[in-house]
Write a protein that holds these residues in place. Sequence first.
Motif, PDB file in Angstrom:
ATOM      1  N   LEU A  47       4.138   0.121 -15.838  1.00 45.23           N
ATOM      2  CA  LEU A  47       4.742  -0.785 -14.859  1.00 45.23           C
ATOM      3  C   LEU A  47       3.983  -2.102 -14.710  1.00 45.23           C
ATOM      4  O   LEU A  47       4.385  -2.966 -13.933  1.00 45.23           O
ATOM      5  N   SER A  48       2.872  -2.236 -15.459  1.00 49.05           N
ATOM      6  CA  SER A  48       2.048  -3.460 -15.400  1.00 49.05           C
ATOM      7  C   SER A  48       1.548  -3.738 -13.989  1.00 49.05           C
ATOM      8  O   SER A  48       1.602  -4.871 -13.501  1.00 49.05           O
ATOM      9  N   ILE A  49       1.068  -2.679 -13.327  1.00 51.72           N
ATOM     10  CA  ILE A  49       0.543  -2.794 -11.971  1.00 51.72           C
ATOM     11  C   ILE A  49      -0.825  -2.108 -11.918  1.00 51.72           C
ATOM     12  O   ILE A  49      -1.269  -1.510 -12.906  1.00 51.72           O
ATOM     13  N   THR A  50      -1.487  -2.193 -10.779  1.00 57.45           N
ATOM     14  CA  THR A  50      -2.721  -1.441 -10.576  1.00 57.45           C
ATOM     15  C   THR A  50      -2.469  -0.315  -9.585  1.00 57.45           C
ATOM     16  O   THR A  50      -1.723  -0.474  -8.617  1.00 57.45           O
ATOM     17  N   LEU A  51      -3.064   0.843  -9.853  1.00 56.16           N
ATOM     18  CA  LEU A  51      -3.045   1.974  -8.937  1.00 56.16           C
ATOM     19  C   LEU A  51      -4.489   2.321  -8.598  1.00 56.16           C
ATOM     20  O   LEU A  51      -5.417   1.843  -9.224  1.00 56.16           O
ATOM     21  N   GLY A  52      -4.668   3.182  -7.615  1.00 56.89           N
ATOM     22  CA  GLY A  52      -6.019   3.511  -7.186  1.00 56.89           C
ATOM     23  C   GLY A  52      -6.543   2.485  -6.198  1.00 56.89           C
ATOM     24  O   GLY A  52      -5.783   1.793  -5.524  1.00 56.89           O
ATOM     25  N   GLY A  53      -7.847   2.384  -6.118  1.00 59.60           N
ATOM     26  CA  GLY A  53      -8.466   1.484  -5.150  1.00 59.60           C
ATOM     27  C   GLY A  53      -8.748   2.197  -3.841  1.00 59.60           C
ATOM     28  O   GLY A  53      -8.561   3.411  -3.717  1.00 59.60           O
ATOM     29  N   ARG A 107       1.821  -8.198 -12.087  1.00 63.10           N
ATOM     30  CA  ARG A 107       2.685  -8.550 -10.960  1.00 63.10           C
ATOM     31  C   ARG A 107       2.293  -7.661  -9.781  1.00 63.10           C
ATOM     32  O   ARG A 107       1.809  -6.534  -9.982  1.00 63.10           O
ATOM     33  N   PRO A 108       2.453  -8.136  -8.555  1.00 65.69           N
ATOM     34  CA  PRO A 108       2.080  -7.320  -7.390  1.00 65.69           C
ATOM     35  C   PRO A 108       3.010  -6.118  -7.250  1.00 65.69           C
ATOM     36  O   PRO A 108       4.196  -6.196  -7.602  1.00 65.69           O
ATOM     37  N   ILE A 109       2.466  -5.030  -6.753  1.00 64.20           N
ATOM     38  CA  ILE A 109       3.279  -3.823  -6.605  1.00 64.20           C
ATOM     39  C   ILE A 109       4.261  -3.998  -5.451  1.00 64.20           C
ATOM     40  O   ILE A 109       3.919  -4.513  -4.382  1.00 64.20           O
ATOM     41  N   GLU A 110       5.506  -3.602  -5.678  1.00 67.84           N
ATOM     42  CA  GLU A 110       6.596  -3.759  -4.721  1.00 67.84           C
ATOM     43  C   GLU A 110       7.363  -2.444  -4.604  1.00 67.84           C
ATOM     44  O   GLU A 110       7.202  -1.552  -5.453  1.00 67.84           O
ATOM     45  N   PRO A 111       8.224  -2.299  -3.583  1.00 65.89           N
ATOM     46  CA  PRO A 111       9.036  -1.086  -3.469  1.00 65.89           C
ATOM     47  C   PRO A 111       9.866  -0.794  -4.720  1.00 65.89           C
ATOM     48  O   PRO A 111      10.119   0.370  -5.033  1.00 65.89           O
ATOM     49  N   SER A 112      10.276  -1.844  -5.441  1.00 65.24           N
ATOM     50  CA  SER A 112      11.070  -1.617  -6.649  1.00 65.24           C
ATOM     51  C   SER A 112      10.319  -0.789  -7.685  1.00 65.24           C
ATOM     52  O   SER A 112      10.937  -0.102  -8.515  1.00 65.24           O
ATOM     53  N   HIS A 113       8.994  -0.810  -7.642  1.00 67.95           N
ATOM     54  CA  HIS A 113       8.209  -0.007  -8.578  1.00 67.95           C
ATOM     55  C   HIS A 113       8.348   1.483  -8.310  1.00 67.95           C
ATOM     56  O   HIS A 113       8.165   2.298  -9.220  1.00 67.95           O
ATOM     57  N   ILE A 114       8.668   1.843  -7.064  1.00 69.99           N
ATOM     58  CA  ILE A 114       8.923   3.253  -6.757  1.00 69.99           C
ATOM     59  C   ILE A 114      10.145   3.719  -7.533  1.00 69.99           C
ATOM     60  O   ILE A 114      10.136   4.781  -8.167  1.00 69.99           O
ATOM     61  N   PHE A 115      11.204   2.909  -7.478  1.00 66.70           N
ATOM     62  CA  PHE A 115      12.434   3.246  -8.193  1.00 66.70           C
ATOM     63  C   PHE A 115      12.172   3.367  -9.691  1.00 66.70           C
ATOM     64  O   PHE A 115      12.644   4.297 -10.345  1.00 66.70           O
ATOM     65  N   GLN A 139       0.825  -1.212   0.000  1.00 66.52           N
ATOM     66  CA  GLN A 139       0.000   0.000   0.000  1.00 66.52           C
ATOM     67  C   GLN A 139       0.859   1.261   0.000  1.00 66.52           C
ATOM     68  O   GLN A 139       0.520   2.255  -0.649  1.00 66.52           O
ATOM     69  N   ILE A 140       1.973   1.227   0.731  1.00 68.07           N
ATOM     70  CA  ILE A 140       2.891   2.368   0.734  1.00 68.07           C
ATOM     71  C   ILE A 140       3.492   2.549  -0.658  1.00 68.07           C
ATOM     72  O   ILE A 140       3.561   3.668  -1.180  1.00 68.07           O
ATOM     73  N   SER A 141       3.906   1.450  -1.261  1.00 68.51           N
ATOM     74  CA  SER A 141       4.496   1.516  -2.603  1.00 68.51           C
ATOM     75  C   SER A 141       3.491   2.075  -3.599  1.00 68.51           C
ATOM     76  O   SER A 141       3.839   2.912  -4.451  1.00 68.51           O
ATOM     77  N   ARG A 142       2.252   1.646  -3.496  1.00 70.95           N
ATOM     78  CA  ARG A 142       1.210   2.141  -4.396  1.00 70.95           C
ATOM     79  C   ARG A 142       1.001   3.645  -4.212  1.00 70.95           C
ATOM     80  O   ARG A 142       0.909   4.390  -5.196  1.00 70.95           O
ATOM     81  N   ALA A 143       0.962   4.094  -2.972  1.00 74.05           N
ATOM     82  CA  ALA A 143       0.756   5.516  -2.698  1.00 74.05           C
ATOM     83  C   ALA A 143       1.891   6.364  -3.267  1.00 74.05           C
ATOM     84  O   ALA A 143       1.657   7.442  -3.826  1.00 74.05           O
ATOM     85  N   VAL A 144       3.122   5.876  -3.138  1.00 71.18           N
ATOM     86  CA  VAL A 144       4.262   6.634  -3.641  1.00 71.18           C
ATOM     87  C   VAL A 144       4.257   6.681  -5.168  1.00 71.18           C
ATOM     88  O   VAL A 144       4.487   7.747  -5.765  1.00 71.18           O
TER      89      VAL A 144
END
Length: 313
Positions: free
Chosen positions: A256-262, A281-289, A137-142
């Motif tokens: 990034l092939s992820i979902t945002l929002g929700g 793929r599930p969102i991870e901290p690496s997606h922030i980078f 959730q933190i990764s998604r928010a960032v």
Amino acid sequence: MLDIVLGYALDLVAGDPYWFPHPVRLIGRFISFMERMLRGIARAPAAQKAAGVALAVITVSITYAVLYFMLKYARQWNEAAYHALNIFFICMALATHSLSYEALKIYRLLENGNIEGARHALSFIVGRDTECLDTHQISRAVVETVAENASDGVVAPLFYLFIGGVPLAMAYKAVNTLDSMVGYKNERYRYFGWASARLDDVANFLPARITGLLIALVAVVCRGSSKRALMTMVREGSHHESPNSGYPEAAMAGALSITLGGPSTYGGKLVDKPVLGQALRPIEPSHIFEAVRIMKIASLLALIIGVLVLWAI
């Protein structure tokens, strides 16, 4: 044109010193002062709406005028001083460095397993409740913040810099600040903040869509999917409650092939935002980078395109 390039480079390298009184803070203080004064004479809904219009017009007009005459007189006094001042305000108008710094700080905290520190750091850059968020959730928010602010803090100021120079870019920052301070739909600002919110919608209409296109264009350079980014932006960009924020966010989700929002919680109240993108793929901290890298390259592409357009004209 050279000043814009140098101001962009200065922001990219140094950003905004925390100890320095940023022009946006001064604009914010002016808005707070005007709000107190106008609310004292505007009680009824219609009067509040009129007062909100006055607040928006006065704030944006004064910001533009101050920067216009400051630079005009600086140029008459000394050419070198004019360019130094111009470059300084260009740097202040952009937020590439500060956006990437704050996002990567949270990324490093998550990578080191410091979720409490990440929650605390996140609370300074988002409006949602962060106390109970997990790593995903933190990764998604960032990532959402990076995508949205790629438009508000980078591409939009560049857009207005190329069109009308520092005065217009800082007038845009005034619009953005008005929206962030009074452009809410709650009971306090439903009428008073209406004009500021609508003005921000208009000011960001083109930049938000340009940002989405830029994210899609550079996604392939960052091992993302340009095709998926563009398709997601076109298909889902309008699903967001905001008329503009959904476009860069949808493009980033696709890239990034992820979902945002929700669902997210604001002040203890659950807000169910539309889901953007499809999670391969599930969102991870690496997606922030990865999001920060996409944002930086997109900002550079925006700069190059702006320079080429001005050069062609």
